[in-house]
Write a protein that holds these residues in place. Structure first.
Motif, PDB file in Angstrom:
ATOM      1  N   UNK A  29      -4.774  -0.801 -43.657  1.00  0.00           N
ATOM      2  CA  UNK A  29      -3.757   0.218 -43.405  1.00  0.00           C
ATOM      3  C   UNK A  29      -3.525   0.390 -41.909  1.00  0.00           C
ATOM      4  N   UNK A  30      -4.584   0.383 -41.122  1.00  0.00           N
ATOM      5  CA  UNK A  30      -4.456   0.502 -39.670  1.00  0.00           C
ATOM      6  C   UNK A  30      -3.662  -0.645 -39.077  1.00  0.00           C
ATOM      7  N   UNK A  31      -3.929  -1.874 -39.545  1.00  0.00           N
ATOM      8  CA  UNK A  31      -3.195  -3.040 -39.062  1.00  0.00           C
ATOM      9  C   UNK A  31      -1.719  -2.958 -39.466  1.00  0.00           C
ATOM     10  N   UNK A  88       1.718  -2.771 -37.048  1.00  0.00           N
ATOM     11  CA  UNK A  88       2.855  -3.678 -37.249  1.00  0.00           C
ATOM     12  C   UNK A  88       4.158  -2.895 -37.437  1.00  0.00           C
ATOM     13  N   UNK A  89       4.148  -1.915 -38.333  1.00  0.00           N
ATOM     14  CA  UNK A  89       5.363  -1.127 -38.567  1.00  0.00           C
ATOM     15  C   UNK A  89       5.796  -0.391 -37.302  1.00  0.00           C
ATOM     16  N   UNK A  90       4.850   0.109 -36.528  1.00  0.00           N
ATOM     17  CA  UNK A  90       5.195   0.775 -35.270  1.00  0.00           C
ATOM     18  C   UNK A  90       5.893  -0.188 -34.318  1.00  0.00           C
ATOM     19  N   UNK A  91       5.448  -1.441 -34.271  1.00  0.00           N
ATOM     20  CA  UNK A  91       6.087  -2.443 -33.415  1.00  0.00           C
ATOM     21  C   UNK A  91       7.514  -2.739 -33.892  1.00  0.00           C
ATOM     22  N   UNK A  92       7.690  -2.855 -35.198  1.00  0.00           N
ATOM     23  CA  UNK A  92       9.027  -3.110 -35.750  1.00  0.00           C
ATOM     24  C   UNK A  92       9.941  -1.928 -35.440  1.00  0.00           C
TER      25      UNK A  92
END
Length: 120
Positions: free
Chosen positions: A49-51, A55-59
């Motif tokens: 979940x942390x990973x 990823x979603x934050x970068x997108x």
């Protein structure tokens, strides 16, 4: 892919997320597991979940300034991305979500051009 006055801009954000986190420790074929060598399932899930969050934050950081967002892909991630966009007050910019199979860059560009030509 971003469409700007200058044309199409393709960027790829690589996910470091493992689809199914593996337990570390000995293999059952090579020897016995010892309980302290095997991470708990909830620990693996927290890591996963942390990973995903990273990823979603970068997108989201990449598409934050987009006027319109079309989300498409083969799996469930598109729904999770939409949910995350809504949590970041960007859900109103989502113009569509579609399930599609793997696509080439040319196919992606054609799909985006078609979507936004129809919406104008």
């Amino acid at each position: 892919m971003a469409i700007t006055e200058k044309g199409e801009e393709i960027s790829e954000i690589i996910s470091e997320v493992e689809k199914q986190p593996r337990r570390s420790g000995d293999s059952p074929l090579k020897g016995a597991y010892e309980s302290h060598q095997v991470p708990a399932d909830d620990s693996l899930q927290r890591t996963f979940t942390g990973e995903l969050n990273i990823y979603y934050d970068a997108v989201i950081a990449y598409i934050r300034d987009a006027e319109s967002i079309l989300i498409f892909g083969p799996g469930e991630a598109k729904d999770e991305l939409k949910k995350r966009l809504e949590e970041n007050n960007l859900g109103g910019r989502v113009v569509g979500i579609e399930t599609v199979d793997k696509m080439t860059d040319r196919q992606i560009a054609a799909k985006i051009r078609q979507q936004f030509a129809e919406s104008r």
